[in-house]
Enzyme design. Sequence first.
Site, PDB file in Angstrom:
ATOM      1  N   TYR A 148      -1.324   0.257  10.483  1.00 51.52           N
ATOM      2  CA  TYR A 148      -1.601  -0.448   9.217  1.00 51.52           C
ATOM      3  C   TYR A 148      -0.395  -0.337   8.283  1.00 51.52           C
ATOM      4  O   TYR A 148       0.085  -1.334   7.730  1.00 51.52           O
ATOM      5  CB  TYR A 148      -2.849   0.153   8.558  1.00 51.52           C
ATOM      6  CG  TYR A 148      -3.068  -0.264   7.121  1.00 51.52           C
ATOM      7  CD1 TYR A 148      -3.631  -1.488   6.806  1.00 51.52           C
ATOM      8  CD2 TYR A 148      -2.718   0.591   6.063  1.00 51.52           C
ATOM      9  CE1 TYR A 148      -3.844  -1.871   5.475  1.00 51.52           C
ATOM     10  CE2 TYR A 148      -2.922   0.221   4.743  1.00 51.52           C
ATOM     11  CZ  TYR A 148      -3.482  -1.009   4.454  1.00 51.52           C
ATOM     12  OH  TYR A 148      -3.682  -1.374   3.143  1.00 51.52           O
TER      13      TYR A 148
ATOM     14  N   GLU B 183       0.281   3.581   1.794  1.00 52.98           N
ATOM     15  CA  GLU B 183       0.388   3.962   3.208  1.00 52.98           C
ATOM     16  C   GLU B 183       1.759   3.592   3.775  1.00 52.98           C
ATOM     17  O   GLU B 183       2.157   4.091   4.821  1.00 52.98           O
ATOM     18  CB  GLU B 183      -0.711   3.287   4.029  1.00 52.98           C
ATOM     19  CG  GLU B 183      -2.114   3.774   3.719  1.00 52.98           C
ATOM     20  CD  GLU B 183      -2.418   5.159   4.301  1.00 52.98           C
ATOM     21  OE1 GLU B 183      -1.893   5.472   5.377  1.00 52.98           O
ATOM     22  OE2 GLU B 183      -3.153   5.922   3.654  1.00 52.98           O
TER      23      GLU B 183
ATOM     24  N   SER C 112       0.824  -1.210   0.000  1.00 48.30           N
ATOM     25  CA  SER C 112       0.000   0.000   0.000  1.00 48.30           C
ATOM     26  C   SER C 112       0.857   1.259   0.000  1.00 48.30           C
ATOM     27  O   SER C 112       1.956   1.287   0.574  1.00 48.30           O
ATOM     28  CB  SER C 112      -0.868  -0.016   1.266  1.00 48.30           C
ATOM     29  OG  SER C 112      -1.389   1.260   1.523  1.00 48.30           O
TER      30      SER C 112
HETATM   31  N1  LIG Z   1      -8.275  -0.572  -1.734  1.00 48.17           N
HETATM   32  C1  LIG Z   1      -7.179   0.151  -1.635  1.00 48.17           C
HETATM   33  O1  LIG Z   1      -7.160   1.357  -1.900  1.00 48.17           O
HETATM   34  C2  LIG Z   1      -5.881  -0.513  -1.239  1.00 48.17           C
HETATM   35  C3  LIG Z   1      -4.677   0.172  -1.475  1.00 48.17           C
HETATM   36  C4  LIG Z   1      -3.485  -0.466  -1.166  1.00 48.17           C
HETATM   37  C5  LIG Z   1      -3.488  -1.727  -0.628  1.00 48.17           C
HETATM   38  N2  LIG Z   1      -4.673  -2.352  -0.364  1.00 48.17           N
HETATM   39  C6  LIG Z   1      -4.644  -3.701   0.197  1.00 48.17           C
HETATM   40  O2  LIG Z   1      -5.139  -4.569  -0.820  1.00 48.17           O
HETATM   41  C7  LIG Z   1      -5.860  -5.642  -0.233  1.00 48.17           C
HETATM   42  C8  LIG Z   1      -7.281  -5.660  -0.808  1.00 48.17           C
HETATM   43  O3  LIG Z   1      -7.916  -4.412  -0.528  1.00 48.17           O
HETATM   44  P1  LIG Z   1      -9.492  -4.301  -0.442  1.00 48.17           P
HETATM   45  O4  LIG Z   1      -9.797  -2.862  -0.669  1.00 48.17           O
HETATM   46  O5  LIG Z   1     -10.105  -5.338  -1.282  1.00 48.17           O
HETATM   47  O6  LIG Z   1      -9.717  -4.646   1.123  1.00 48.17           O
HETATM   48  P2  LIG Z   1     -11.066  -5.064   1.882  1.00 48.17           P
HETATM   49  O7  LIG Z   1     -12.258  -4.781   1.017  1.00 48.17           O
HETATM   50  O8  LIG Z   1     -11.006  -4.493   3.244  1.00 48.17           O
HETATM   51  O9  LIG Z   1     -10.934  -6.663   1.992  1.00 48.17           O
HETATM   52  C9  LIG Z   1     -10.094  -7.271   2.950  1.00 48.17           C
HETATM   53  C10 LIG Z   1     -10.316  -8.757   2.888  1.00 48.17           C
HETATM   54  O10 LIG Z   1      -9.460  -9.425   3.832  1.00 48.17           O
HETATM   55  C11 LIG Z   1     -10.235 -10.380   4.540  1.00 48.17           C
HETATM   56  N3  LIG Z   1      -9.605 -10.674   5.829  1.00 48.17           N
HETATM   57  C12 LIG Z   1      -9.374  -9.814   6.845  1.00 48.17           C
HETATM   58  N4  LIG Z   1      -8.752 -10.435   7.851  1.00 48.17           N
HETATM   59  C13 LIG Z   1      -8.597 -11.734   7.478  1.00 48.17           C
HETATM   60  C14 LIG Z   1      -8.031 -12.887   8.077  1.00 48.17           C
HETATM   61  N5  LIG Z   1      -7.510 -12.831   9.305  1.00 48.17           N
HETATM   62  N6  LIG Z   1      -8.025 -14.056   7.398  1.00 48.17           N
HETATM   63  C15 LIG Z   1      -8.567 -14.130   6.159  1.00 48.17           C
HETATM   64  N7  LIG Z   1      -9.135 -13.069   5.531  1.00 48.17           N
HETATM   65  C16 LIG Z   1      -9.144 -11.894   6.190  1.00 48.17           C
HETATM   66  C17 LIG Z   1     -11.598  -9.742   4.650  1.00 48.17           C
HETATM   67  O11 LIG Z   1     -12.569 -10.698   5.004  1.00 48.17           O
HETATM   68  P3  LIG Z   1     -13.960 -10.309   5.777  1.00 48.17           P
HETATM   69  O12 LIG Z   1     -14.960 -10.037   4.678  1.00 48.17           O
HETATM   70  O13 LIG Z   1     -14.242 -11.554   6.533  1.00 48.17           O
HETATM   71  O14 LIG Z   1     -13.682  -9.115   6.634  1.00 48.17           O
HETATM   72  C18 LIG Z   1     -11.747  -9.212   3.234  1.00 48.17           C
HETATM   73  O15 LIG Z   1     -12.113 -10.257   2.364  1.00 48.17           O
HETATM   74  C19 LIG Z   1      -5.800  -5.405   1.272  1.00 48.17           C
HETATM   75  O16 LIG Z   1      -4.700  -6.141   1.776  1.00 48.17           O
HETATM   76  C20 LIG Z   1      -5.536  -3.920   1.408  1.00 48.17           C
HETATM   77  O17 LIG Z   1      -4.891  -3.608   2.615  1.00 48.17           O
HETATM   78  C21 LIG Z   1      -5.866  -1.779  -0.686  1.00 48.17           C
END
Ligand SMILES: NC(=O)c1ccc[n+]([C@@H]2O[C@H](COP(=O)([O-])OP(=O)(O)OC[C@H]3O[C@@H](n4cnc5c(N)ncnc54)[C@H](OP(=O)(O)O)[C@@H]3O)[C@@H](O)[C@H]2O)c1
Length: 322
Positions: A149, A127, A125
């Site tokens: 984070y 971040e 990220s």
């Molecule tokens: N979107 C952005 O702008 C952005 C930018 C940079 C990096 N990222 C990273 O990219 C990834 C995907 O982003 P996103 O926006 O799709 O995030 P998101 O919508 O918050 O999805 C996070 C996922 O992780 C799962 N999860 C959380 N804790 C877990 C655990 N202990 N074991 C198994 N699964 C778990 C959640 O499941 P539940 O449904 O059960 O909660 C959900 O499916 C993340 O790692 C995020 O930090 C995102």
Amino acid sequence: VPVALITGITGQDGSFLAEQLLAAGWTVVGMRRRSASPNLWRLQAILDRAQFRLVHGDLLDTGSLVRVLSDCQPDHVYNLAAQSFVPTSWEQPVYTGEATGLGCARLLEAVRAVCPGARFYQAGSSEMFGTGGGDVQDVHTPFHPRSPYGVAKVYAHHLTVNYRESYGLFAVGGILFNHESERRGEEFVTRKISRAVARIHLGRQAVLRLGRIDVKRDWGFAGDYTRAIHAMLLQDEPQDHIIATGRAWSVQEFAEKAFAVVDRDWRDHVEHDPALLRPAEITCLKGNPAPARAALGWEPAVDFDGLVVRMVEADLERERRA
Ligand SMILES: NC(=O)c1ccc[n+]([C@@H]2O[C@H](COP(=O)([O-])OP(=O)(O)OC[C@H]3O[C@@H](n4cnc5c(N)ncnc54)[C@H](OP(=O)(O)O)[C@@H]3O)[C@@H](O)[C@H]2O)c1
């Protein structure tokens, strides 16, 4: 048929990536953790597809990861799972470290033991940069994360690079700047705004409370970014990349454009809420997408205005149906 395992399948990016991999002929195995409440709404379009299945596993439970990998023997592993909401990481820093940081370590160890030939993607990220760089961040910008984070993501990123160097894994860290969509969680500021615009317009909400609105982020469309994620694992050599648009917009500009979609003035509806201020903030993040564009041939299809419009329209549609 090649097999991809996606952790975080129930999240925003998991759903876009799964759809794109299925369309490209992959079998997709989505790992989800046990939940007492329904959370498959983003996957409705693919739940019945023969090439798609869901399995249970948790990044906190190494045994479950070993089992999942042994069962599906993936060619690609996409580690998208994380405690991904920055404000929560101050409230639950240890848990965030467990899931977002050590979760990656557990998964890498499991990959090394079960399927070392699999290609591995770690969701890094912007971040991680925090206040580490100048006006524009690239892969050489030092990390100075400003939240638990960001700290956890730095650990996971370094570990991914370390496993590549230590064990020869095809392991890649993508450093993605903010990417949004109509599938974004409601707590994230862009979706909070688009949803509030729809609800205020339909008379279901009085005001929209925001913290700092001067901070700027480089916002892209999630469906574009997941194409880049897949492309990173198709490279000849494992190489980390920044995925960004190269432009930054403030939260205020997002709100202005979002309210303009329904012909309203954001100043009539937005209130400042000091309770939403973060203990430490990053005033501006903007990435240099040029190397990734050259190496991956990646081009985003949705620009900032298009992103705002599609998010507001989707929330209007949802609210009208509700
Ligand atoms: N979107 C952005 O702008 C952005 C930018 C940079 C990096 N990222 C990273 O990219 C990834 C995907 O982003 P996103 O926006 O799709 O995030 P998101 O919508 O918050 O999805 C996070 C996922 O992780 C799962 N999860 C959380 N804790 C877990 C655990 N202990 N074991 C198994 N699964 C778990 C959640 O499941 P539940 O449904 O059960 O909660 C959900 O499916 C993340 O790692 C995020 O930090 C995102």
